[in-house]
Design a protein around this motif. Sequence first.
Motif, PDB file in Angstrom:
ATOM      1  N   ASN A   1       0.946  -1.091  -0.055  1.00 50.20           N
ATOM      2  CA  ASN A   1      -0.197   0.009  -0.112  1.00 50.20           C
ATOM      3  C   ASN A   1       0.887   1.108   0.091  1.00 50.20           C
ATOM      4  O   ASN A   1       1.226   1.805   1.117  1.00 50.20           O
ATOM      5  CB  ASN A   1      -0.842  -0.036   1.275  1.00 50.20           C
TER       6      ASN A   1
ATOM      7  N   GLN B   1      -3.714  -5.789  -1.140  1.00 48.36           N
ATOM      8  CA  GLN B   1      -4.557  -4.438  -0.870  1.00 48.36           C
ATOM      9  C   GLN B   1      -5.627  -4.352  -2.076  1.00 48.36           C
ATOM     10  O   GLN B   1      -6.713  -3.653  -1.798  1.00 48.36           O
ATOM     11  CB  GLN B   1      -3.736  -3.240  -0.757  1.00 48.36           C
ATOM     12  N   TYR B   2      -5.388  -4.566  -3.378  1.00 45.09           N
ATOM     13  CA  TYR B   2      -6.217  -4.224  -4.355  1.00 45.09           C
ATOM     14  C   TYR B   2      -6.582  -5.429  -5.141  1.00 45.09           C
ATOM     15  O   TYR B   2      -5.728  -6.165  -5.530  1.00 45.09           O
ATOM     16  CB  TYR B   2      -5.406  -3.123  -5.413  1.00 45.09           C
TER      17      TYR B   2
ATOM     18  N   ASN C   1      -7.118   5.149   0.471  1.00 43.53           N
ATOM     19  CA  ASN C   1      -5.945   4.661  -0.329  1.00 43.53           C
ATOM     20  C   ASN C   1      -6.291   5.311  -1.563  1.00 43.53           C
ATOM     21  O   ASN C   1      -7.249   5.881  -2.021  1.00 43.53           O
ATOM     22  CB  ASN C   1      -6.140   3.133  -0.607  1.00 43.53           C
TER      23      ASN C   1
ATOM     24  N   TRP D   1      -7.387   2.531  -7.804  1.00 44.59           N
ATOM     25  CA  TRP D   1      -6.549   1.603  -8.707  1.00 44.59           C
ATOM     26  C   TRP D   1      -5.856   2.402 -10.024  1.00 44.59           C
ATOM     27  O   TRP D   1      -4.713   1.994 -10.283  1.00 44.59           O
ATOM     28  CB  TRP D   1      -7.240   0.635  -9.317  1.00 44.59           C
TER      29      TRP D   1
ATOM     30  N   GLU E   1      -7.868  -5.597  -7.922  1.00 40.59           N
ATOM     31  CA  GLU E   1      -7.448  -5.499  -9.331  1.00 40.59           C
ATOM     32  C   GLU E   1      -6.260  -5.873  -9.733  1.00 40.59           C
ATOM     33  O   GLU E   1      -5.799  -6.263 -10.668  1.00 40.59           O
ATOM     34  CB  GLU E   1      -7.755  -3.864  -9.676  1.00 40.59           C
TER      35      GLU E   1
ATOM     36  N   LEU F   1       0.747  -5.796  -4.370  1.00 39.55           N
ATOM     37  CA  LEU F   1      -0.294  -4.918  -4.347  1.00 39.55           C
ATOM     38  C   LEU F   1      -1.699  -5.591  -4.216  1.00 39.55           C
ATOM     39  O   LEU F   1      -2.752  -5.101  -3.770  1.00 39.55           O
ATOM     40  CB  LEU F   1      -0.410  -3.970  -5.483  1.00 39.55           C
ATOM     41  N   SER F   2      -1.691  -6.846  -4.609  1.00 40.74           N
ATOM     42  CA  SER F   2      -2.872  -7.851  -4.575  1.00 40.74           C
ATOM     43  C   SER F   2      -3.384  -8.166  -3.249  1.00 40.74           C
ATOM     44  O   SER F   2      -4.587  -8.499  -2.924  1.00 40.74           O
ATOM     45  CB  SER F   2      -2.778  -9.188  -5.332  1.00 40.74           C
TER      46      SER F   2
END
Length: 316
Positions: free
Chosen positions: A229, A283-284, A243, A246, A286, A280-281
């Motif tokens: 993050n 947290q996101y 945050n 994306w 996408e 990143l996955s």
Amino acid sequence: MRILLAPMEGLLDFRLRDILTQVGGYDECVSEFIRVNDTLLPSHRFYRYVPELYEGCRTKSGVPVKVQLLGSDPNCMAENASKVASLGAYGIDINFGCPAPTVNRNRGGAALLKEPDLMFTIVKTIRSAVPKTIPVTAKMRLGYESTEQALVCAKALEEGGAEEIVVHARTKTDGYKPPAYWDWIHKIRSVVEVPVVANGEIWTVEDAKRCREVSGCTDIMIGRGAVANPMLALLIRGNKNQNLAWEEIKGILFQYWRNLEPSMETKSRIGRIKQWLHYLSLQYPEAKEEFETVKRFTNLETFEKYLGSTSPTLAV
């Protein structure tokens, strides 16, 4: 509160330091470790790991960078510390925490936690070789296989002359498996007078708050949480309350790609992007979908087309 950005071998190097310190929230960074064996390293080795040395040892956003050394020969470590100090290092950090088997087999990193007397000598010799204006600090874990000598090691670092100790709240054997034992940092603080920085398993604002409460530390160091993050430091500070979207993260990925481009072949660049998408996955959602797309890319043009659909400007 100070927030320090940790290194991550093979990912969070000077290229990603540049990106994350542009996003903001950091008071200081530490470089990836520079391995010292039995020779005085040439200047270009230090510049390769810490190109910020060309700019007053600060990132483009002005955040200072300490140069981290790893090795077990006190005199050789001191010679190299003196050398990098002459190149303009902001500070010297000594690695007593790396859990990598290849490092530990060569009597480096966390393996030295079994030899507190040698830890003392390394710090003392480096401190004697470096101008007093340049801080000498150290990073340690709680021990190699157990916490039995955690307090002894911390005292060895302080008595050797370390001006600050970062404690990763796990042993070498623990690796990076949760949990982090922040209560042990509190115990270390009770036996040393120098500042102690808490590190380990800080992924969220709540983690940071809880870590500070349990450890008693004012200052923290974050690494994997910052990669997962990019806004984490600002969120911890309360400077932001949500945050990045994306699409803004994709813009950051674009800029990171550009940072990689001058010195890394396409295949290695894609590997770095995949690594970052993996974190990143966490947290996101996408990022997981993008990872499936990116791992099929085979050439520069396709990858640039993917990233080029988003503005490369950091929007924070």
